[in-house]
Write a protein that holds these residues in place. Structure first.
Motif, short mmCIF file in Angstrom:
data_model
loop_
_atom_site.label_atom_id
_atom_site.label_comp_id
_atom_site.label_asym_id
_atom_site.label_seq_id
_atom_site.Cartn_x
_atom_site.Cartn_y
_atom_site.Cartn_z
N GLY A 17 -11.25 94.08 -8.98
CA GLY A 17 -11.11 92.63 -8.96
C GLY A 17 -12.04 91.87 -9.88
N VAL A 18 -12.74 92.58 -10.78
CA VAL A 18 -13.63 91.90 -11.72
C VAL A 18 -12.81 91.24 -12.82
N THR A 19 -12.97 89.93 -12.97
CA THR A 19 -12.25 89.19 -14.00
C THR A 19 -13.14 89.02 -15.22
N ALA A 20 -12.76 89.64 -16.33
CA ALA A 20 -13.55 89.57 -17.56
C ALA A 20 -13.11 88.41 -18.43
N LEU A 21 -11.81 88.09 -18.42
CA LEU A 21 -11.28 86.94 -19.16
C LEU A 21 -10.46 86.11 -18.19
N ASP A 22 -10.67 84.80 -18.25
CA ASP A 22 -10.05 83.92 -17.26
C ASP A 22 -9.33 82.76 -17.97
N GLY A 23 -8.20 83.10 -18.60
CA GLY A 23 -7.37 82.06 -19.22
C GLY A 23 -7.89 81.54 -20.55
N VAL A 24 -8.32 82.44 -21.43
CA VAL A 24 -8.90 82.04 -22.72
C VAL A 24 -7.79 81.76 -23.74
#
Length: 244
Positions: A17-24
């Motif tokens: 569940g680690v989010t590295a990119l969030d809507g870039v």
């Protein structure tokens, strides 16, 4: 100005569940030199890997030179990278058993393309390596190895060159030479370079800086200076609880 690289709402979530990119969403115009910066864990390396087709985003789209990279199969993506994308890494990624010239032409061989030996030698001459064609990497300095890596990135006439901490393993003088070279590739030869770096001095060689924090865009800076970049990074560090 034509955008060579376009990123549309990129998301990348890893197992756990680690989010590295969030809507870039971002664009990189033709003939530009952009540095990508942010605190540790901000997503900058993931951004480069997804933009370059080294990793596939969880969501969103990547366009390079008008082609949608994310719409292709893994095999097609690999072929596209070999012909349209150049890479420069911190650890050079040279094969120790191959000479300078053999390392430079390797991407062409992998793509099944014939190497133009005159052009290869012209590139190496331009990068100050014309007398090192037959040398093995172990006989070169760190700065020379990175110049070989840059020559390898240039030889396939890529649409964009992605550089991941290209000066991280170099002394100050060699780092300055490599950054000056990257800048000349952009301004004198019209290439497009996207560089991930943690160093404000390195970022100051770029035309602009894109900042990330917590996997999201956190601003940009045109005509950067090292002091202005360091100040912006310090505020980003405060924001995400990481010291710059």
């Amino acid at each position: 100005m034509t955008d060579i690289v376009s990123l549309e709402s990129l998301y990348k979530t890893y197992d756990g569940g680690v989010t590295a990119l969030d809507g870039v969403t971002a664009t990189f115009p033709a003939g530009s030199f952009t540095a990508v910066m942010g605190p540790s864990g901000s997503g900058k390396s993931t951004l480069l890997q997804c933009a370059a087709g080294l990793d596939r985003p969880t969501g969103g789209r990547v366009f390079i030179d008008g082609a949608e990279l994310t719409a292709t199969s893994d095999t097609a993506m690999t072929k596209f990278r070999r012909t349209r994308v150049g890479f420069v890494f911190q650890d050079y990624n040279l094969l120790p058993a191959l000479t300078v010239e053999q390392n430079v032409v390797l991407p062409l061989r992998l793509a099944g393309r014939r190497a133009d030996r005159l052009r290869v030698r012209e590139i190496l001459d331009r990068l100050g390596l014309g007398d090192r064609l037959g040398e093995l990497p172990e006989r070169l300095s760190g700065g020379q190895r990175q110049r070989v890596a840059i020559a390898r990135a240039l030889v396939a006439e890529p649409a964009v060159i992605f550089a991941d901490e290209p000066t991280g393993a170099l002394d100050l003088r060699s780092a300055r030479e490599v950054l000056t070279l990257l800048r000349s590739i952009v301004h004198e030869h019209g290439r497009t370079v996207v560089m991930v770096t943690h160093d404000p001095v390195a970022a100051a060689y770029a035309d602009s800086v894109l900042f990330l924090a917590d996997g999201r865009l956190a601003g940009s800076l045109r005509a950067p200076t090292a002091d202005a970049v360091a100040e912006r990074l310090a505020h980003l560090g405060d924001r995400v609880g990481v010291a710059a």
